[in-house]
Design a protein around this motif. Structure first.
Motif, PDB file in Angstrom:
ATOM      1  N   VAL A   1       0.872  -1.174  -0.022  1.00  0.00           N
ATOM      2  CA  VAL A   1       0.181   0.202  -0.008  1.00  0.00           C
ATOM      3  C   VAL A   1       0.747   1.433   0.027  1.00  0.00           C
ATOM      4  CG1 VAL A   1      -0.143   0.183   2.569  1.00  0.00           C
ATOM      5  CG2 VAL A   1      -1.723   1.174   1.018  1.00  0.00           C
ATOM      6  N   ARG A   2       0.290   2.355  -0.807  1.00  0.00           N
ATOM      7  CA  ARG A   2       0.960   3.495  -0.479  1.00  0.00           C
ATOM      8  C   ARG A   2      -0.081   4.490  -0.061  1.00  0.00           C
ATOM      9  NH1 ARG A   2       2.487   5.447  -6.338  1.00  0.00           N
ATOM     10  NH2 ARG A   2       4.047   3.864  -5.991  1.00  0.00           N
ATOM     11  N   PHE A   3       0.258   5.524   0.992  1.00  0.00           N
ATOM     12  CA  PHE A   3      -0.503   6.040   1.625  1.00  0.00           C
ATOM     13  C   PHE A   3      -0.010   7.648   1.929  1.00  0.00           C
ATOM     14  CE2 PHE A   3       1.123   3.661   4.978  1.00  0.00           C
ATOM     15  CZ  PHE A   3       1.515   4.313   6.036  1.00  0.00           C
ATOM     16  N   LEU A   4      -0.769   8.493   2.055  1.00  0.00           N
ATOM     17  CA  LEU A   4      -0.240   9.649   2.476  1.00  0.00           C
ATOM     18  C   LEU A   4      -0.680   9.950   4.149  1.00  0.00           C
ATOM     19  CD1 LEU A   4      -1.722  12.117  -0.105  1.00  0.00           C
ATOM     20  CD2 LEU A   4       0.410  10.602  -0.027  1.00  0.00           C
ATOM     21  N   GLU A   5       0.291  10.482   4.871  1.00  0.00           N
ATOM     22  CA  GLU A   5       0.100  10.904   6.200  1.00  0.00           C
ATOM     23  C   GLU A   5      -0.024  12.428   6.399  1.00  0.00           C
ATOM     24  OE1 GLU A   5       2.553   9.253   9.916  1.00  0.00           O
ATOM     25  OE2 GLU A   5       3.401  10.959   8.566  1.00  0.00           O
ATOM     26  N   VAL A   6      -1.173  12.909   6.870  1.00  0.00           N
ATOM     27  CA  VAL A   6      -1.515  14.220   7.103  1.00  0.00           C
ATOM     28  C   VAL A   6      -1.454  14.648   8.717  1.00  0.00           C
ATOM     29  CG1 VAL A   6      -2.961  16.208   6.360  1.00  0.00           C
ATOM     30  CG2 VAL A   6      -2.566  14.207   4.950  1.00  0.00           C
TER      31      VAL A   6
END
Length: 323
Positions: free
Chosen positions: A316-321
């Motif tokens: 998985v590729r994800f953004l962390e904000v």
């Protein structure tokens, strides 16, 4: 698990495409979906909790009930019961209008509550996809107005061919436009203030030109010229890669898509909420009690300030904000 997922707010637009519904694995027949508002505290456009004990509750009502337990002490002190960030997926079948957002200071002078700073993360877009970001040559406010009138404003803008993984930071004041074929995640301040500069002389479904905000935009534009408006970074695997940091949010990329893997996330020293946005692949988020939830393509998760330790596994590729 004490985390939150929300029902997406789907927006059908004149320029919208057909990618968001399958991207999010939704059973919906809506056409020309240009936007999916994933997490929103915008008045009259609040997202609603989709599962768990708070199912059916609007986001700002959730903030009002949980307060600093959800968003953190400093965030709650600063924003009160309004959630401070808006998360979207955007699918552009046609070019969007050229626009600009004011700073907080200018927005207040113009009678609005706050401005809007935002960023884009490009997902699997069309091969020919392009966008505008920033000025490529110096112009004055008077020249800007004339170029809008004579249909040459695009000649002053920096245009970029884009690909998956590209990042563009758009501080308030930067002229920009999403081009046809772009498919992206957008992170921004909770604000609906947008000044439309130019709309390519298109007409709406009723045969009317959309309103332009030439004067307001001239007051909001940052007329500085920079060499490059793309956020340059070298992709890495299996580690946090910070790409944008500003006073409103910090965004990092995690890429576990090469051969799968796992990543421990520790927010013990962070007083605030965290948002995870799945942009590619399939993963699992596990908390300290061993409880699991999916973190797949098209899913967005809000982690409250009280939850501090997780593990992500999968391809998985994800953004962390950070808020």
């Amino acid at each position: 698990m004490n985390i939150f997922k929300f029902q997406p707010l789907l927006k059908s637009t004149l320029w919208g495409g057909e990618r968001i519904i399958p991207f999010k694995h939704l059973n919906d027949n809506m056409e020309n979906v240009g936007e999916s508002w994933e997490i929103s505290g915008v008045k009259d456009n609040e997202t609603i909790v989709s599962e768990g004990q708070y199912k059916g509750k609007k986001l700002n009502d959730l903030v009002a009930e949980l307060k600093e337990k959800l968003v953190g002490k400093e965030c709650y002190k600063r924003y009160g019961d309004e959630f401070p960030l808006l998360i979207k997926f955007i699918d552009a079948r046609q070019d969007l209008s050229i626009q600009v957002h004011p700073t907080d200071e200018i927005a207040k002078k113009q009678g609005r509550e706050r401005g809007k700073t935002e960023m884009w993360y490009l997902m699997d877009s069309a091969p020919e996809a392009k966008l505008y970001s920033g000025l490529k040559k110096k112009i004055t406010p008077e020249e800007y107005k004339k170029m809008v009138e004579d249909d040459t404003i695009c000649d002053a803008l920096a245009q970029y061919a884009v690909k998956e993984g590209d990042v563009f930071f758009l501080p308030a004041g930067r002229i920009h436009a999403i081009g046809a074929g772009c498919f992206l995640a957008e992170i921004q301040q909770t604000s609906d203030v947008t000044w439309r500069i130019y709309d390519f002389k298109r007409k709406d479904k009723n045969g009317n030109y959309r309103e332009l905000h030439t004067q307001q935009a001239s007051e909001a534009i940052d007329y500085a010229v920079y060499d490059n408006y793309r956020t340059e970074y070298t992709p890495v695997q299996n580690q946090r890669q910070e790409v944008v940091k500003c006073q409103y949010f910090t965004t990092s990329i995690f890429d576990l898509t090469s051969d799968g893997g796992e990543k421990n996330l520790d927010y013990t020293d962070h007083d605030g909420f965290v948002i995870l946005i799945g942009v590619k692949g399939e993963g699992t988020l596990t908390n300290a009690n061993g409880e699991n939830t999916s973190l797949n393509t098209g899913e967005t998760i809000l982690i409250p300030a009280t939850e501090t330790k997780f593990k992500v596994t999968g391809n998985v590729r994800f953004l962390e904000v950070y808020g």
